[in-house]
Design a protein around this motif. Structure first.
Motif, PDB file in Angstrom:
ATOM      1  N   ALA A  44       0.831  -1.206   0.000  1.00  0.00           N
ATOM      2  CA  ALA A  44       0.000   0.000   0.000  1.00  0.00           C
ATOM      3  C   ALA A  44       0.863   1.252   0.000  1.00  0.00           C
ATOM      4  N   MET A  45       1.967   1.227   0.741  1.00  0.00           N
ATOM      5  CA  MET A  45       2.844   2.394   0.797  1.00  0.00           C
ATOM      6  C   MET A  45       3.614   2.561  -0.505  1.00  0.00           C
ATOM      7  N   ALA A  46       4.029   1.451  -1.112  1.00  0.00           N
ATOM      8  CA  ALA A  46       4.796   1.532  -2.350  1.00  0.00           C
ATOM      9  C   ALA A  46       3.938   2.021  -3.509  1.00  0.00           C
ATOM     10  N   SER A  47       2.640   1.769  -3.456  1.00  0.00           N
ATOM     11  CA  SER A  47       1.768   2.142  -4.570  1.00  0.00           C
ATOM     12  C   SER A  47       1.113   3.506  -4.368  1.00  0.00           C
ATOM     13  N   THR A  48       1.567   4.284  -3.391  1.00  0.00           N
ATOM     14  CA  THR A  48       0.991   5.602  -3.127  1.00  0.00           C
ATOM     15  C   THR A  48       2.095   6.661  -3.224  1.00  0.00           C
ATOM     16  N   PRO A  49       2.353   7.166  -4.432  1.00  0.00           N
ATOM     17  CA  PRO A  49       3.394   8.191  -4.572  1.00  0.00           C
ATOM     18  C   PRO A  49       2.944   9.530  -3.992  1.00  0.00           C
ATOM     19  N   ALA A  50       3.897  10.291  -3.504  1.00  0.00           N
ATOM     20  CA  ALA A  50       3.580  11.581  -2.877  1.00  0.00           C
ATOM     21  C   ALA A  50       4.681  12.590  -3.189  1.00  0.00           C
ATOM     22  N   ASP A  51       4.283  13.860  -3.197  1.00  0.00           N
ATOM     23  CA  ASP A  51       5.233  14.968  -3.286  1.00  0.00           C
ATOM     24  C   ASP A  51       5.213  15.682  -1.941  1.00  0.00           C
ATOM     25  N   VAL A  52       6.374  16.124  -1.475  1.00  0.00           N
ATOM     26  CA  VAL A  52       6.459  16.888  -0.228  1.00  0.00           C
ATOM     27  C   VAL A  52       7.176  18.191  -0.546  1.00  0.00           C
ATOM     28  N   LYS A  53       6.526  19.308  -0.182  1.00  0.00           N
ATOM     29  CA  LYS A  53       7.104  20.630  -0.406  1.00  0.00           C
ATOM     30  C   LYS A  53       7.305  21.324   0.932  1.00  0.00           C
ATOM     31  N   GLU A  54       8.370  22.119   1.017  1.00  0.00           N
ATOM     32  CA  GLU A  54       8.590  22.937   2.208  1.00  0.00           C
ATOM     33  C   GLU A  54       8.470  24.397   1.821  1.00  0.00           C
ATOM     34  N   ILE A  62       1.426  16.178  -0.915  1.00  0.00           N
ATOM     35  CA  ILE A  62       0.501  16.163  -2.044  1.00  0.00           C
ATOM     36  C   ILE A  62       0.436  14.758  -2.627  1.00  0.00           C
ATOM     37  N   ILE A  63      -0.799  14.212  -2.686  1.00  0.00           N
ATOM     38  CA  ILE A  63      -1.013  12.847  -3.171  1.00  0.00           C
ATOM     39  C   ILE A  63      -2.200  12.845  -4.118  1.00  0.00           C
ATOM     40  N   ASP A  64      -2.052  12.183  -5.263  1.00  0.00           N
ATOM     41  CA  ASP A  64      -3.167  12.039  -6.196  1.00  0.00           C
ATOM     42  C   ASP A  64      -4.183  11.047  -5.643  1.00  0.00           C
ATOM     43  N   MET A  65      -5.454  11.464  -5.622  1.00  0.00           N
ATOM     44  CA  MET A  65      -6.545  10.634  -5.102  1.00  0.00           C
ATOM     45  C   MET A  65      -7.751  10.703  -6.047  1.00  0.00           C
ATOM     46  N   PRO A  66      -7.587  10.331  -7.315  1.00  0.00           N
ATOM     47  CA  PRO A  66      -8.704  10.489  -8.246  1.00  0.00           C
ATOM     48  C   PRO A  66      -9.903   9.628  -7.864  1.00  0.00           C
ATOM     49  N   GLY A  67     -11.082  10.247  -7.931  1.00  0.00           N
ATOM     50  CA  GLY A  67     -12.324   9.521  -7.708  1.00  0.00           C
ATOM     51  C   GLY A  67     -12.661   9.201  -6.270  1.00  0.00           C
ATOM     52  N   LEU A  68     -11.882   9.688  -5.302  1.00  0.00           N
ATOM     53  CA  LEU A  68     -12.159   9.379  -3.901  1.00  0.00           C
ATOM     54  C   LEU A  68     -12.951  10.498  -3.242  1.00  0.00           C
ATOM     55  N   LYS A  69     -13.814  10.101  -2.318  1.00  0.00           N
ATOM     56  CA  LYS A  69     -14.573  11.067  -1.524  1.00  0.00           C
ATOM     57  C   LYS A  69     -13.841  11.279  -0.207  1.00  0.00           C
ATOM     58  N   SER A  70     -14.230  12.320   0.523  1.00  0.00           N
ATOM     59  CA  SER A  70     -13.547  12.623   1.785  1.00  0.00           C
ATOM     60  C   SER A  70     -13.678  11.475   2.780  1.00  0.00           C
ATOM     61  N   GLY A  71     -14.769  10.717   2.715  1.00  0.00           N
ATOM     62  CA  GLY A  71     -14.943   9.588   3.631  1.00  0.00           C
ATOM     63  C   GLY A  71     -14.023   8.416   3.330  1.00  0.00           C
TER      64      GLY A  71
END
Length: 157
Positions: A44-54, A62-71
């Protein structure tokens, strides 16, 4: 048990001892094997790419979450300084008679953990999901005040 202690130091008993030692090592490997929960979380961690900005006053995850609702998305802070972003992407309901020709979009659980820096204010975290992109902002704590030198009065004796 070492058969050589009993005075059985022949090629046959040496081979038997080697086989017994090999079985012990295999048992140790299976005992130390990762659990299915660990393997699932690692995938699950390997398949969830993220960007981190300071930024000067905050950090942005920042993580792409297409099609997901807040719940479907959970943002938590564990152990006072670990930001955990997790959730589950489910397959949409199929219309009757439809079958998949190709399935490439990921489904299932996702998770990312980030150790926050010491200057992260865990009481000031916000999360917004807009246009399929989750942005978690963590404010920075103000820098500590520099210590002023302490003046000590010198007494003359």
């Amino acid at each position: 048990m070492d058969l050589r202690i009993l005075g059985m130091d022949t090629p046959f008993f040496n081979t038997l001892q080697h086989m017994m030692d090999a079985n012990d090592h295999e048992a140790d490997k299976s005992f130390n094997a990762p659990t299915s929960t660990y393997v699932r979380d690692a995938k699950a961690m390997a398949s969830t790419p993220a960007d981190v900005k300071e930024y000067p006053s905050s950090y942005a995850f920042i993580i792409d979450m297409p099609g997901l609702k807040s719940g479907d998305i959970k943002v938590q802070v564990e152990a006072d300084n670990v930001l955990v972003i997790s959730g589950e992407r489910k397959r949409g309901e199929d219309k009757e008679g439809a079958k998949y020709v190709r399935m490439e979009r990921r489904v299932g659980k996702f998770m990312r953990k980030f150790v926050l820096p010491e200057n992260a204010n865990t009481d000031a975290i916000s999360a917004v999901c807009q246009d399929g992109v989750l942005t978690v902002n963590v404010e920075k704590l103000p820098p500590p005040e520099p210590k002023k030198p302490k003046t000590i009065e010198v007494k003359v004796a």
